[in-house]
Scaffold this motif. Structure first.
Motif, PDB file in Angstrom:
ATOM      1  N   TYR A 193       1.087  -1.158  -0.065  1.00  0.00           N
ATOM      2  CA  TYR A 193       0.061   0.157  -0.146  1.00  0.00           C
ATOM      3  C   TYR A 193       0.767   1.209  -0.107  1.00  0.00           C
ATOM      4  CZ  TYR A 193      -4.775  -1.902   0.422  1.00  0.00           C
ATOM      5  OH  TYR A 193      -5.635  -2.724   0.209  1.00  0.00           O
ATOM      6  N   LEU A 197       0.526   2.798  -3.535  1.00  0.00           N
ATOM      7  CA  LEU A 197      -0.575   3.941  -3.341  1.00  0.00           C
ATOM      8  C   LEU A 197      -0.207   5.335  -2.452  1.00  0.00           C
ATOM      9  CD1 LEU A 197      -3.402   1.283  -2.913  1.00  0.00           C
ATOM     10  CD2 LEU A 197      -2.641   2.417  -5.041  1.00  0.00           C
ATOM     11  N   PHE A 208      -9.448  -1.431  -1.222  1.00  0.00           N
ATOM     12  CA  PHE A 208      -9.120  -0.585  -2.618  1.00  0.00           C
ATOM     13  C   PHE A 208     -10.193   0.223  -2.910  1.00  0.00           C
ATOM     14  CE2 PHE A 208      -5.784  -3.881  -4.324  1.00  0.00           C
ATOM     15  CZ  PHE A 208      -4.852  -3.526  -3.497  1.00  0.00           C
ATOM     16  N   ASP A 212      -7.691   3.428  -7.104  1.00  0.00           N
ATOM     17  CA  ASP A 212      -6.318   2.710  -6.555  1.00  0.00           C
ATOM     18  C   ASP A 212      -5.961   1.337  -7.637  1.00  0.00           C
ATOM     19  OD1 ASP A 212      -6.381   4.108  -4.076  1.00  0.00           O
ATOM     20  OD2 ASP A 212      -7.089   2.617  -3.092  1.00  0.00           O
ATOM     21  N   LYS A 215      -4.666   2.715 -10.907  1.00  0.00           N
ATOM     22  CA  LYS A 215      -3.165   3.169 -10.785  1.00  0.00           C
ATOM     23  C   LYS A 215      -2.277   2.355 -10.879  1.00  0.00           C
ATOM     24  CE  LYS A 215      -0.068   6.124  -7.758  1.00  0.00           C
ATOM     25  NZ  LYS A 215       0.000   6.811  -6.477  1.00  0.00           N
TER      26      LYS A 215
END
Length: 313
Positions: A193, A197, A208, A212, A215
């Motif tokens: 993460y 992110l 998520f 997210d 990406k």
């Protein structure tokens, strides 16, 4: 001072003032700026696509096209009896469109994609080797659900085998064994993460958003041409045994995707290989298996628009 001397002095003063004035125009820079303003639609990063629309040139035909994509997503989301979050990214231009794109959903097995990407990164960094043997630990690794290891558990597996099983068969035991290469599942989830992110997660309830997931897939798509291990993950996603959701009769053989399922949470995240490929991430939380047919329907709708109505250059 003679008349000629005075004229010379005045001319010299004017010339010096022009070149050293703070208001002097840099014509090289101005020309470059003017050229940039006149460039046609070009590839943007996902973050750039989300910037102020006034700063991004978009021909009218693309505006109408993206409006059609957006309206299809909005209409579909309204028809679903439950929660939906979905994101579309045109990989030719970088244009991103979302419906409830920041709404969080339990990630389920979609988390296995960034896990595989981080395992690939660890191998390339020399922290792991594909032929390393990882020993099965029943207490830490066993988990019911999808996969093939559960049918014939062996004492150990290579990292390469676990990597393939994690994606191709969505193998839960393989996932848990790979988690342990980070120390444990808590450290693994926090690491992925933070890396992909730039945010934290509740490790026991990893969530998520559709943005997210988009990406993460954008990173996979952008880097697979120069990163053979990312290309391998992409190939695993194409040959998954789960022929459902985004894998429809229309898209068969032309989608790299990863499903996720837990109770009413039914998701799919994928890269669809139309002439102008696009990312689609769909997260749902509804009744029984409604999310499965919903994802197939919106996938086919967007595929048809992307394939048949994409603006010509």
């Amino acid at each position: 001072m003679t008349l000629y001397g005075m004229i010379f002095s005045i001319c010299f003063f004017l010339i010096v003032s022009f070149f050293f004035s703070p208001h002097t125009v840099d014509y090289a820079t101005e020309a470059q700026t003017n050229e940039e303003k006149e460039l046609p639609l070009k590839k943007l990063s996902v973050s750039a696509a989300k910037s102020d629309a006034a700063k991004t040139f978009e021909p009218a035909e693309f505006t109408a096209f993206y409006d059609k994509i957006n309206q299809a997503m909005i209409s579909a989301s309204k028809s679903f009896n439950g929660d939906v979050g979905m994101t579309y990214v045109d990989l030719t231009t970088g244009k991103q469109l979302s419906v409830n794109g920041t709404q969080e959903f339990y990630s389920a097995s979609t988390i296995k994609v960034p896990l595989a990407m981080m395992i690939a990164d660890k191998v390339q960094a020399g922290e792991l080797n594909w032929e390393d043997q990882l020993t099965y630990n029943e207490k830490e690794d066993y988990e019911d659900g999808t996969g093939i290891i559960i049918n014939n558990i062996q004492p150990s597996y290579t990292v390469r085998t676990l990597q393939e099983y994690n994606i191709t068969y969505s193998d839960n035991i393989a996932k848990n064994m790979l988690y342990r290469t980070f120390g444990d599942d808590v450290k693994a989830k926090k690491a992925l993460y933070a890396h992909f992110l730039q945010k934290e997660t509740e490790w026991d309830d990893a969530k998520f958003t559709s943005e997210d997931a988009a990406k993460i897939l954008n990173i996979l798509y952008d880097e697979k041409s120069t990163n053979p291990e990312y290309q391998t993950i992409y190939d695993y996603m194409k040959k998954t045994v789960f022929h459902e959701r985004m894998d429809t009769p229309t898209t068969s053989g032309k989608v790299a995707h990863k499903i996720g399922s837990y109770a009413g949470f039914l998701h799919d995240i994928g890269i669809l290989e139309t002439e102008h490929p696009f990312i689609l991430t769909v997260f749902t939380n509804g009744q029984t298996n409604d999310g499965i047919s919903f994802i197939s329907t919106i996938t086919d709708q967007l595929w048809t628009i992307q394939q048949n109505e994409y603006p010509k250059k």
